[in-house]
Motif scaffolding. Sequence first.
Motif, PDB file in Angstrom:
ATOM      1  N   ARG A  16       0.769  -1.140  -0.019  1.00  0.00           N
ATOM      2  CA  ARG A  16       0.022   0.073   0.006  1.00  0.00           C
ATOM      3  C   ARG A  16       0.954   1.360  -0.132  1.00  0.00           C
ATOM      4  O   ARG A  16       0.442   2.279   0.482  1.00  0.00           O
ATOM      5  CB  ARG A  16      -0.708  -0.217   1.020  1.00  0.00           C
ATOM      6  N   ASP A  17       1.943   1.088  -0.630  1.00  0.00           N
ATOM      7  CA  ASP A  17       2.954   2.355  -0.867  1.00  0.00           C
ATOM      8  C   ASP A  17       2.735   2.724  -2.180  1.00  0.00           C
ATOM      9  O   ASP A  17       3.327   2.512  -3.083  1.00  0.00           O
ATOM     10  CB  ASP A  17       4.403   1.920  -0.660  1.00  0.00           C
ATOM     11  N   TYR A  18       1.603   3.627  -2.318  1.00  0.00           N
ATOM     12  CA  TYR A  18       1.052   3.783  -3.621  1.00  0.00           C
ATOM     13  C   TYR A  18       2.110   4.809  -4.500  1.00  0.00           C
ATOM     14  O   TYR A  18       2.158   4.573  -5.520  1.00  0.00           O
ATOM     15  CB  TYR A  18      -0.431   4.062  -3.686  1.00  0.00           C
ATOM     16  N   GLY A  19       2.462   5.689  -3.816  1.00  0.00           N
ATOM     17  CA  GLY A  19       3.289   6.688  -4.204  1.00  0.00           C
ATOM     18  C   GLY A  19       4.694   6.249  -4.882  1.00  0.00           C
ATOM     19  O   GLY A  19       4.726   6.364  -6.088  1.00  0.00           O
ATOM     20  N   ASN A  20       5.336   5.191  -4.474  1.00  0.00           N
ATOM     21  CA  ASN A  20       6.518   4.663  -4.885  1.00  0.00           C
ATOM     22  C   ASN A  20       5.995   3.372  -6.095  1.00  0.00           C
ATOM     23  O   ASN A  20       6.696   3.216  -6.981  1.00  0.00           O
ATOM     24  CB  ASN A  20       7.081   3.709  -3.770  1.00  0.00           C
ATOM     25  N   ALA A  21       4.890   2.721  -5.700  1.00  0.00           N
ATOM     26  CA  ALA A  21       4.238   1.967  -6.753  1.00  0.00           C
ATOM     27  C   ALA A  21       4.154   2.691  -8.141  1.00  0.00           C
ATOM     28  O   ALA A  21       4.556   2.054  -8.999  1.00  0.00           O
ATOM     29  CB  ALA A  21       3.057   1.519  -6.408  1.00  0.00           C
ATOM     30  N   GLU A  23       5.570   5.510  -9.287  1.00  0.00           N
ATOM     31  CA  GLU A  23       6.813   5.700  -9.629  1.00  0.00           C
ATOM     32  C   GLU A  23       7.519   4.480 -10.447  1.00  0.00           C
ATOM     33  O   GLU A  23       8.006   4.595 -11.425  1.00  0.00           O
ATOM     34  CB  GLU A  23       7.663   6.183  -8.679  1.00  0.00           C
ATOM     35  N   GLU A  24       7.746   3.551  -9.835  1.00  0.00           N
ATOM     36  CA  GLU A  24       8.058   2.198 -10.520  1.00  0.00           C
ATOM     37  C   GLU A  24       7.303   1.706 -11.721  1.00  0.00           C
ATOM     38  O   GLU A  24       8.078   1.352 -12.728  1.00  0.00           O
ATOM     39  CB  GLU A  24       8.323   1.137  -9.392  1.00  0.00           C
ATOM     40  N   LEU A  25       5.875   1.900 -11.625  1.00  0.00           N
ATOM     41  CA  LEU A  25       5.333   1.390 -12.647  1.00  0.00           C
ATOM     42  C   LEU A  25       5.306   2.431 -13.858  1.00  0.00           C
ATOM     43  O   LEU A  25       5.496   1.897 -14.930  1.00  0.00           O
ATOM     44  CB  LEU A  25       3.635   1.216 -12.427  1.00  0.00           C
ATOM     45  N   ARG A  26       5.515   3.451 -13.511  1.00  0.00           N
ATOM     46  CA  ARG A  26       5.565   4.793 -14.569  1.00  0.00           C
ATOM     47  C   ARG A  26       7.125   4.317 -15.201  1.00  0.00           C
ATOM     48  O   ARG A  26       7.240   4.429 -16.618  1.00  0.00           O
ATOM     49  CB  ARG A  26       5.870   6.207 -14.013  1.00  0.00           C
ATOM     50  N   GLN A  27       8.138   4.000 -14.509  1.00  0.00           N
ATOM     51  CA  GLN A  27       9.518   3.758 -15.247  1.00  0.00           C
ATOM     52  C   GLN A  27       9.342   2.457 -16.175  1.00  0.00           C
ATOM     53  O   GLN A  27       9.874   2.513 -16.943  1.00  0.00           O
ATOM     54  CB  GLN A  27      10.582   3.549 -14.217  1.00  0.00           C
ATOM     55  N   GLN A  40      -2.467  -1.273 -16.840  1.00  0.00           N
ATOM     56  CA  GLN A  40      -3.605  -1.212 -15.799  1.00  0.00           C
ATOM     57  C   GLN A  40      -3.378  -1.037 -14.390  1.00  0.00           C
ATOM     58  O   GLN A  40      -3.978  -0.195 -13.745  1.00  0.00           O
ATOM     59  CB  GLN A  40      -4.269  -2.919 -16.144  1.00  0.00           C
ATOM     60  N   LEU A  41      -2.281  -1.671 -13.985  1.00  0.00           N
ATOM     61  CA  LEU A  41      -1.786  -1.487 -12.514  1.00  0.00           C
ATOM     62  C   LEU A  41      -1.465  -0.077 -12.115  1.00  0.00           C
ATOM     63  O   LEU A  41      -1.548   0.555 -11.277  1.00  0.00           O
ATOM     64  CB  LEU A  41      -0.858  -2.406 -12.146  1.00  0.00           C
ATOM     65  N   PHE A  42      -0.719   0.425 -13.233  1.00  0.00           N
ATOM     66  CA  PHE A  42      -0.472   1.888 -13.080  1.00  0.00           C
ATOM     67  C   PHE A  42      -1.717   2.897 -12.758  1.00  0.00           C
ATOM     68  O   PHE A  42      -1.739   3.555 -11.867  1.00  0.00           O
ATOM     69  CB  PHE A  42       0.457   2.538 -14.262  1.00  0.00           C
ATOM     70  N   LEU A  43      -2.584   2.631 -13.650  1.00  0.00           N
ATOM     71  CA  LEU A  43      -3.983   3.493 -13.418  1.00  0.00           C
ATOM     72  C   LEU A  43      -4.500   3.265 -12.372  1.00  0.00           C
ATOM     73  O   LEU A  43      -4.984   4.217 -11.516  1.00  0.00           O
ATOM     74  CB  LEU A  43      -4.731   3.344 -14.644  1.00  0.00           C
ATOM     75  N   ASP A  49      -3.350   6.357  -5.077  1.00  0.00           N
ATOM     76  CA  ASP A  49      -2.556   7.401  -4.521  1.00  0.00           C
ATOM     77  C   ASP A  49      -3.145   8.727  -4.198  1.00  0.00           C
ATOM     78  O   ASP A  49      -2.847   9.258  -3.387  1.00  0.00           O
ATOM     79  CB  ASP A  49      -1.201   7.366  -5.349  1.00  0.00           C
ATOM     80  N   THR A  50      -3.835   9.030  -5.502  1.00  0.00           N
ATOM     81  CA  THR A  50      -4.746  10.159  -5.218  1.00  0.00           C
ATOM     82  C   THR A  50      -5.615  10.365  -4.179  1.00  0.00           C
ATOM     83  O   THR A  50      -5.827  11.189  -3.708  1.00  0.00           O
ATOM     84  CB  THR A  50      -5.164  10.526  -6.784  1.00  0.00           C
TER      85      THR A  50
END
Length: 93
Positions: A16-21, A23-27, A40-43, A49-50
């Motif tokens: 549940r560390d959505y901010g870091n998740a 960022e990693e998914l964006r990369q 899908q997971l990024f969205l 996170d929002t």
Amino acid sequence: EAKRHFHLGVAYFHNRDYGNAVEELRQSLEINPDDNKAKQLFLETRNLDTENQVRERSEQGLKFYQQDDFYSAIQEFNKILSLISEQASMKSK
């Protein structure tokens, strides 16, 4: 490299560390933009996170309001509006 970022994103998501998740998914998606699972997971993660950020800002804004610190309360509520606006503009893309 994309898989490494994806798996880190999944691990952060499960913690549940959505901010870091996010960022990693964006990369991961920067490296492999055609990965539908990562998309899908990024969205989903970005939405969670929002939601968390809005909840935290709401609580902080309410605390400031209850302390009669209206300026700080307004700043927190304006940050919420920015988050919501940013989220809406991303959904329309």
